[in-house]
Design a protein around this motif. Structure first.
Motif, PDB file in Angstrom:
ATOM      1  N   ASP A   1     142.783  12.174 -35.414  1.00  0.00           N
ATOM      2  CA  ASP A   1     142.497  10.545 -35.107  1.00  0.00           C
ATOM      3  C   ASP A   1     142.854  10.514 -32.838  1.00  0.00           C
ATOM      4  OD1 ASP A   1     144.953  10.217 -34.831  1.00  0.00           O
ATOM      5  OD2 ASP A   1     144.833   7.512 -36.231  1.00  0.00           O
ATOM      6  N   THR A   2     143.677  11.898 -32.594  1.00  0.00           N
ATOM      7  CA  THR A   2     144.178  12.806 -31.463  1.00  0.00           C
ATOM      8  C   THR A   2     142.944  12.680 -30.917  1.00  0.00           C
ATOM      9  OG1 THR A   2     145.095  14.164 -31.758  1.00  0.00           O
ATOM     10  CG2 THR A   2     146.571  12.516 -32.412  1.00  0.00           C
ATOM     11  N   CYS A   3     142.282  13.290 -31.391  1.00  0.00           N
ATOM     12  CA  CYS A   3     141.196  13.679 -30.773  1.00  0.00           C
ATOM     13  C   CYS A   3     139.615  13.764 -30.909  1.00  0.00           C
ATOM     14  CB  CYS A   3     142.047  15.402 -30.856  1.00  0.00           C
ATOM     15  SG  CYS A   3     140.944  15.690 -32.677  1.00  0.00           S
ATOM     16  N   PHE A   4     139.359  13.221 -32.154  1.00  0.00           N
ATOM     17  CA  PHE A   4     137.871  12.699 -32.794  1.00  0.00           C
ATOM     18  C   PHE A   4     137.992  10.500 -33.456  1.00  0.00           C
ATOM     19  CE2 PHE A   4     135.029  12.748 -35.953  1.00  0.00           C
ATOM     20  CZ  PHE A   4     134.256  13.911 -35.771  1.00  0.00           C
ATOM     21  N   CYS A   5     137.083   9.962 -32.342  1.00  0.00           N
ATOM     22  CA  CYS A   5     136.445   8.901 -32.588  1.00  0.00           C
ATOM     23  C   CYS A   5     135.404   8.664 -32.631  1.00  0.00           C
ATOM     24  CB  CYS A   5     137.481   7.598 -31.931  1.00  0.00           C
ATOM     25  SG  CYS A   5     137.083   6.388 -31.682  1.00  0.00           S
ATOM     26  N   PRO A   6     134.543   8.292 -34.206  1.00  0.00           N
ATOM     27  CA  PRO A   6     133.225   8.105 -34.463  1.00  0.00           C
ATOM     28  C   PRO A   6     133.360   6.228 -33.930  1.00  0.00           C
ATOM     29  CG  PRO A   6     134.578   8.608 -36.181  1.00  0.00           C
ATOM     30  CD  PRO A   6     135.630   8.234 -35.589  1.00  0.00           C
ATOM     31  N   LEU A   7     132.077   6.159 -33.169  1.00  0.00           N
ATOM     32  CA  LEU A   7     131.715   4.972 -32.935  1.00  0.00           C
ATOM     33  C   LEU A   7     130.656   3.939 -33.250  1.00  0.00           C
ATOM     34  CD1 LEU A   7     132.366   6.141 -28.515  1.00  0.00           C
ATOM     35  CD2 LEU A   7     134.017   4.440 -30.291  1.00  0.00           C
ATOM     36  N   THR A   8     129.957   2.474 -33.031  1.00  0.00           N
ATOM     37  CA  THR A   8     129.208   1.861 -33.330  1.00  0.00           C
ATOM     38  C   THR A   8     128.030   2.839 -32.949  1.00  0.00           C
ATOM     39  OG1 THR A   8     131.088   0.217 -33.599  1.00  0.00           O
ATOM     40  CG2 THR A   8     128.702  -0.570 -33.363  1.00  0.00           C
ATOM     41  N   GLY A   9     127.378   2.660 -33.525  1.00  0.00           N
ATOM     42  CA  GLY A   9     126.138   2.760 -32.894  1.00  0.00           C
ATOM     43  C   GLY A   9     125.641   4.380 -33.432  1.00  0.00           C
ATOM     44  N   GLY A  10     126.746   5.043 -34.182  1.00  0.00           N
ATOM     45  CA  GLY A  10     126.406   6.484 -33.935  1.00  0.00           C
ATOM     46  C   GLY A  10     127.197   7.536 -33.360  1.00  0.00           C
ATOM     47  N   TYR A  11     127.769   7.055 -32.458  1.00  0.00           N
ATOM     48  CA  TYR A  11     128.445   8.155 -31.384  1.00  0.00           C
ATOM     49  C   TYR A  11     129.338   8.301 -31.532  1.00  0.00           C
ATOM     50  CZ  TYR A  11     124.286   5.646 -27.607  1.00  0.00           C
ATOM     51  OH  TYR A  11     123.457   5.270 -27.554  1.00  0.00           O
ATOM     52  N   LEU A  12     129.870   9.616 -30.745  1.00  0.00           N
ATOM     53  CA  LEU A  12     131.094   9.938 -31.416  1.00  0.00           C
ATOM     54  C   LEU A  12     131.684  10.062 -30.030  1.00  0.00           C
ATOM     55  CD1 LEU A  12     133.269  11.356 -33.243  1.00  0.00           C
ATOM     56  CD2 LEU A  12     131.710  13.743 -32.828  1.00  0.00           C
ATOM     57  N   LEU A  13     133.081  10.183 -30.391  1.00  0.00           N
ATOM     58  CA  LEU A  13     134.113  10.393 -28.733  1.00  0.00           C
ATOM     59  C   LEU A  13     134.838  11.454 -29.351  1.00  0.00           C
ATOM     60  CD1 LEU A  13     134.695   9.513 -25.121  1.00  0.00           C
ATOM     61  CD2 LEU A  13     136.380   8.025 -26.708  1.00  0.00           C
ATOM     62  N   TYR A  14     134.704  12.211 -28.803  1.00  0.00           N
ATOM     63  CA  TYR A  14     135.727  13.634 -29.190  1.00  0.00           C
ATOM     64  C   TYR A  14     136.433  14.527 -28.197  1.00  0.00           C
ATOM     65  CZ  TYR A  14     132.168  17.420 -29.856  1.00  0.00           C
ATOM     66  OH  TYR A  14     131.070  17.839 -29.376  1.00  0.00           O
ATOM     67  N   TYR A  15     137.223  15.239 -28.440  1.00  0.00           N
ATOM     68  CA  TYR A  15     137.965  17.063 -27.307  1.00  0.00           C
ATOM     69  C   TYR A  15     137.181  18.218 -28.546  1.00  0.00           C
ATOM     70  CZ  TYR A  15     141.012  19.494 -24.220  1.00  0.00           C
ATOM     71  OH  TYR A  15     141.549  20.654 -24.004  1.00  0.00           O
ATOM     72  N   PRO A  16     136.487  19.205 -28.200  1.00  0.00           N
ATOM     73  CA  PRO A  16     136.159  19.849 -29.009  1.00  0.00           C
ATOM     74  C   PRO A  16     136.922  20.826 -28.995  1.00  0.00           C
ATOM     75  CG  PRO A  16     133.941  18.953 -26.793  1.00  0.00           C
ATOM     76  CD  PRO A  16     135.283  18.277 -27.377  1.00  0.00           C
ATOM     77  N   PRO A  17     137.629  21.467 -27.414  1.00  0.00           N
ATOM     78  CA  PRO A  17     138.644  22.483 -27.806  1.00  0.00           C
ATOM     79  C   PRO A  17     139.972  22.210 -29.236  1.00  0.00           C
ATOM     80  CG  PRO A  17     138.208  21.606 -25.766  1.00  0.00           C
ATOM     81  CD  PRO A  17     137.558  21.418 -26.539  1.00  0.00           C
TER      82      PRO A  17
END
Length: 506
Positions: free
Chosen positions: A170-186
């Protein structure tokens, strides 16, 4: 306020940075202001209360990190998997969280005591409820994921964390409403990034830069179309707003000193159950046995390193150390991998180190028939320079014409079974070729560290040996090339002779 969404929080009355168990804590021992932390926590709590219900668990003296309730456990419906903390500094929190869940009527599942899993810090539900993203590598073990799948009856997608700054998912990855994804790939290895890309379409992926990542922009509380976070760059806010999100920033700098922010300070305890979704977990586990001068020769450390570096995890089941310098040692390890493909790569390399299945688990090798001249079956075993034996009809058969980069063909003759190395281009229709990694062992003479250092030939120890699973290497290279292309870079390929041998030059 949405009554159907509830979060568990814990007041920072006992919060402080008392020890170092992640990189953010270094240099911050007792440097957090409790008054400022309380003020920041109250603001976060007030914001969440405007949109959801907040339940509280009582803070306890001696356990300053209880404020990070995301690590209490993982909740789905009325079932909760209680956390098993890796570090002793947090293990005392477990009974307090257990009591809270039981008092609220949850069914509590407890993992074995030696199997770390740190709750919703390392396990995040797709906001559509389709699967569970589960991290491993720093705080949680891959072997915990099958338990999650079984107890919560949900598909688990395992992701390997690579950057110690982002020690929880959860420090680098956050699933969001609507199927979106907030994340840091490296923060992930290339194989995990590929898994993410296969699950989340490009228009739904919001990859952030390091400047946002270190401000814990992914450590976000998502309530419907609202995202609550410590801080976000103007560019990130614009990207989130463009997909319909409302961004609320609230400073949480005192908690960053301990390696946490908004998401770490909350645990969503009303995760809905989708009745049509059921357990699925591709994690595989196998046992192996190693024998020889395991410490002097470095075999045991090399085996452990390759398991971890290839994306797996391990548990030492038994280690019998030789009593004298000339005595050999034996070790039995449990090896786990996120899926069959990674397991096959790990096992191929472990076989090269002389690993075999324990006697009680030994089985015959798998044979498949060649259907076209010069074309081996999928997943055929690639031979090495080391003397090899294959198990056929419960009998170990020594492989003849041992060489690198060949298939192993097994035939039945009047005098018995015969196994030979054969170049790929020479295999013929009807021949039986060894596939997979079952029932294969390499034969090595026990050697000490001094003996091994005298040897000039060390190609097999190189990370680019052709014995590595081609499919995975191609996936990794392809992902890295796409990343370079997306950043406007250029790629130069220096190809080896294999391009000519396989006809790739055409």
């Amino acid at each position: 306020m949405t009554d159907s969404i509830r979060f568990l929080m814990c007041s920072p009355d006992k919060y402080d940075v008392d020890y170092v168990i992640n990189p953010w804590m270094e240099g911050n021992i007792h440097k957090s202001s409790r008054d400022r932390a309380l003020e920041q926590w109250q603001k976060l709590c007030y914001i969440i209360k405007e949109h959801a219900v907040v339940d509280l668990v009582e803070p306890q003296s001696g356990w300053p990190d209880m404020v990070f309730t995301a690590n209490a456990g993982l909740v789905l419906g009325k079932n909760v998997v209680l956390s098993r903390f890796l570090h002793k500094e947090r293990q005392g929190e477990e009974p307090y969280f257990n009591t809270w869940f039981e008092d609220k009527g949850y069914t509590v599942y407890e993992l074995p005591k030696d199997l770390p899993f740190e709750g919703a810090g390392d396990a995040l539900f797709d906001r559509e409820g389709r699967w569970l993203w589960a991290g491993y590598g720093f705080r949680s073990e891959l072997d915990s994921h099958p338990y999650l799948a079984k107890w919560l009856d949900i598909e688990v997608v395992s992701l390997r964390l690579m950057d110690e700054r982002f020690y929880h998912l959860d420090t680098c990855f956050c699933p969001l409403t609507g199927g979106y994804l907030l994340y840091y790939p490296p923060a992930f290895d290339s194989y995990s990034n590929r898994l993410i890309e296969m699950r989340v379409p490009p228009e739904k992926r919001i990859a952030i830069e390091e400047t946002d990542a270190v401000n814990f922009a992914c450590n976000t509380v998502n309530i419907d179309q609202i995202v609550v976070m410590n801080k976000a760059s103007d560019e990130l806010k614009q990207r989130l707003e463009a997909v319909g999100m409302t961004v609320i920033e609230t400073p949480l700098t005192e908690f960053l000193k301990a390696g946490g922010a908004a998401k770490c300070l909350t645990l969503r305890v009303t995760e809905p159950v989708r009745t049509e979704v059921h357990a699925s977990i591709p994690v595989e586990s196998r046992s192996i046995r190693l024998a020889g001068h395991l410490l002097d020769s470095g075999i045991i450390s090399r085996a452990i390193d390759l398991i971890v570096e290839t994306g797996g995890s391990f548990q030492v089941l038994n280690f019998d150390l030789g009593e004298q310098r000339q005595s050999t040692s034996t070790a039995e390890l449990k090896v786990s991998a996120p899926d069959h493909q990674v397991m096959e790569e790990i096992m191929t390399q472990l076989i090269d180190l002389g690993a075999v299945a324990p006697p009680q688990e030994v089985c015959d090798t798998n044979l498949e028939t060649v259907t076209q001249d010069g074309v081996a079956p999928d997943d055929f075993y690639v031979s090495t320079i080391y003397p090899t034996e294959v198990r056929v009809h419960c009998e170990w058969v020594k492989v003849q014409n041992q060489r690198m980069d060949a298939t192993i063909v097994v035939t039945e003759t009047d005098s018995g079974l015969v196994a030979k190395c054969k170049l790929l281009r020479d295999v013929k229709v009807g021949e039986q070729v060894v596939v997979g990694v079952e029932g294969i062992r390499t034969i090595r003479k026990p050697e000490s560290h001094e003996q091994r250092n005298k040897k000039e030939f060390s190609f097999m120890g190189a990370g680019v040996s052709s014995e590595r699973r081609v499919e995975l290497v191609v996936e990794q290279i392809a992902w890295e090339m796409r990343q370079i292309r997306d950043q406007g870079g250029k790629v130069i390929v220096t190809a080896g002779p294999v391009v000519i041998h396989t006809g790739g030059s055409q």
